[in-house]
Enzyme design. Structure first.
Site, PDB file in Angstrom:
ATOM      1  N   GLU A  22      42.999  30.012  43.924  1.00 55.13           N
ATOM      2  CA  GLU A  22      41.979  29.903  44.980  1.00 55.13           C
ATOM      3  C   GLU A  22      42.442  28.959  46.080  1.00 55.13           C
ATOM      4  O   GLU A  22      42.275  29.251  47.264  1.00 55.13           O
ATOM      5  CB  GLU A  22      40.688  29.346  44.406  1.00 55.13           C
ATOM      6  CG  GLU A  22      39.963  30.285  43.509  1.00 55.13           C
ATOM      7  CD  GLU A  22      38.793  29.549  42.919  1.00 55.13           C
ATOM      8  OE1 GLU A  22      37.684  29.801  43.346  1.00 55.13           O
ATOM      9  OE2 GLU A  22      39.033  28.687  42.051  1.00 55.13           O
ATOM     10  N   ASP A 226      33.928  36.997  33.510  1.00 57.52           N
ATOM     11  CA  ASP A 226      33.870  37.511  32.135  1.00 57.52           C
ATOM     12  C   ASP A 226      32.462  37.271  31.605  1.00 57.52           C
ATOM     13  O   ASP A 226      31.655  36.618  32.254  1.00 57.52           O
ATOM     14  CB  ASP A 226      34.921  36.796  31.259  1.00 57.52           C
ATOM     15  CG  ASP A 226      34.728  35.286  31.284  1.00 57.52           C
ATOM     16  OD1 ASP A 226      35.417  34.615  32.075  1.00 57.52           O
ATOM     17  OD2 ASP A 226      33.846  34.779  30.561  1.00 57.52           O
TER      18      ASP A 226
HETATM   19  N1  ADE Z   1      35.228  30.034  33.295  1.00 54.41           N
HETATM   20  C1  ADE Z   1      35.333  31.392  33.385  1.00 54.41           C
HETATM   21  N2  ADE Z   1      34.960  31.978  32.255  1.00 54.41           N
HETATM   22  C2  ADE Z   1      34.605  30.991  31.405  1.00 54.41           C
HETATM   23  C3  ADE Z   1      34.159  30.963  30.079  1.00 54.41           C
HETATM   24  N3  ADE Z   1      34.020  32.093  29.380  1.00 54.41           N
HETATM   25  N4  ADE Z   1      33.902  29.759  29.498  1.00 54.41           N
HETATM   26  C4  ADE Z   1      34.071  28.613  30.193  1.00 54.41           C
HETATM   27  N5  ADE Z   1      34.507  28.574  31.457  1.00 54.41           N
HETATM   28  C5  ADE Z   1      34.768  29.755  32.070  1.00 54.41           C
END
Ligand code: ADE
Length: 263
Positions: A22, A226
């Protein structure tokens, strides 16, 4: 500027990136740039869209983010600090590609009970740290503009990576902890404990606490990479590479342009 220079007194906005990708996407936008290093943090000073800014990497995890926020808050005359990055979706319906702008933040792994109630930061009497309302509003508007713009490179990247996605901008509670949440069981446990949490990440609440100590208005914007479940590590990596950086760059640039029109 060198690592030994005194505090920079020009009012500026700090944009803190959670990931190298980023920051790398933002650096080409920086004009009249110089650098200083403190506490291992490289601060890129300059202007974007006529706004005085400083760009830095937060590092991963709460301590790294707190150190970066402290360096920035003590070294610069900040009018705002904005943290960008990705997060895992927690609440039902928070999907990969959505943007979450935090209204409040909390450390989900903080537990000094029975001395203090669960999640309360000792010495503050608070578990929730409120982001600046007007910064949050303006960032959410910039995200919405970029999401719906037919010319947005982010919308194009998102569509290419996830043709089915109908991304939206959401606001609410973001929780932070020193864990990458990557099992469905842990994600469900977090949802049960904190049903109002939209997303989980590893830095926001720490930066919020530091900004609150230094009275720096702050906001946290996260793209959902996610669902914090058993597939989280695969989705996360793919998303960072394909979408997240384009997204952050588009939103931050739009937001700074809008700010330059109103200041
Ligand atoms: N950043 C992006 N995905 C994450 C996750 N599953 N747990 C903690 N930080 C994150």
């Amino acid at each position: 500027m060198t690592g030994e220079s005194v505090t920079d007194s020009r009012p500026r906005v700090a944009v803190v990136s959670a990931m190298h990708e980023e920051l790398r996407a933002l650096l080409p936008l920086l004009e009249r740039s110089s650098e200083l290093v403190m506490g291992g943090r490289r601060c890129h000073v300059g202007e974007i869209a006529g706004q005085a800014v400083v760009l830095a990497l937060s590092g991963i995890g709460k301590v790294a983010a707190a150190t970066t926020a402290t360096v920035l808050a003590t070294r610069f005359a900040l009018t705002a600090m904005v943290l960008t990055g990705v997060a895992g979706g927690l609440a039902e319906g928070v999907q990969v590609g959505d943007v979450v702008v935090a209204d409040t933040l909390l450390q989900h792994d903080l537990d000094a009970s029975p001395l203090f109630p669960r999640y309360v930061v000792p010495g503050t009497g608070r578990s929730h740290f409120q982001a600046d309302v007007s910064l949050t509003e303006s960032l959410a508007l910039a995200a919405q503009r970029q999401l719906t713009s037919p010319h947005s490179p982010w919308a194009a990247a998102l569509h290419e990576a996830l043709p089915q996605a109908h991304a939206s901008v959401r606001r609410g509670l973001v929780v932070s902890g020193d864990r990458f949440v990557s099992t469905s069981a842990e994600s469900r446990a977090l949802q049960r404990a904190l049903p109002e949490a939209l997303a989980v990440e590893m830095e926001g609440a720490a930066l919020a606490q530091v900004c609150s100590d230094f009275a720096v208005p702050f906001a946290v914007l996260r793209i959902i990479s996610d669902r914090a479940d058993d597939a989280a590590h695969v989705d996360f990596t793919r998303f960072i590479d394909e979408v997240a950086s384009a997204c952050t760059r588009a939103i931050v640039h739009d937001w700074l342009m809008a700010r330059s029109h109103t200041s």
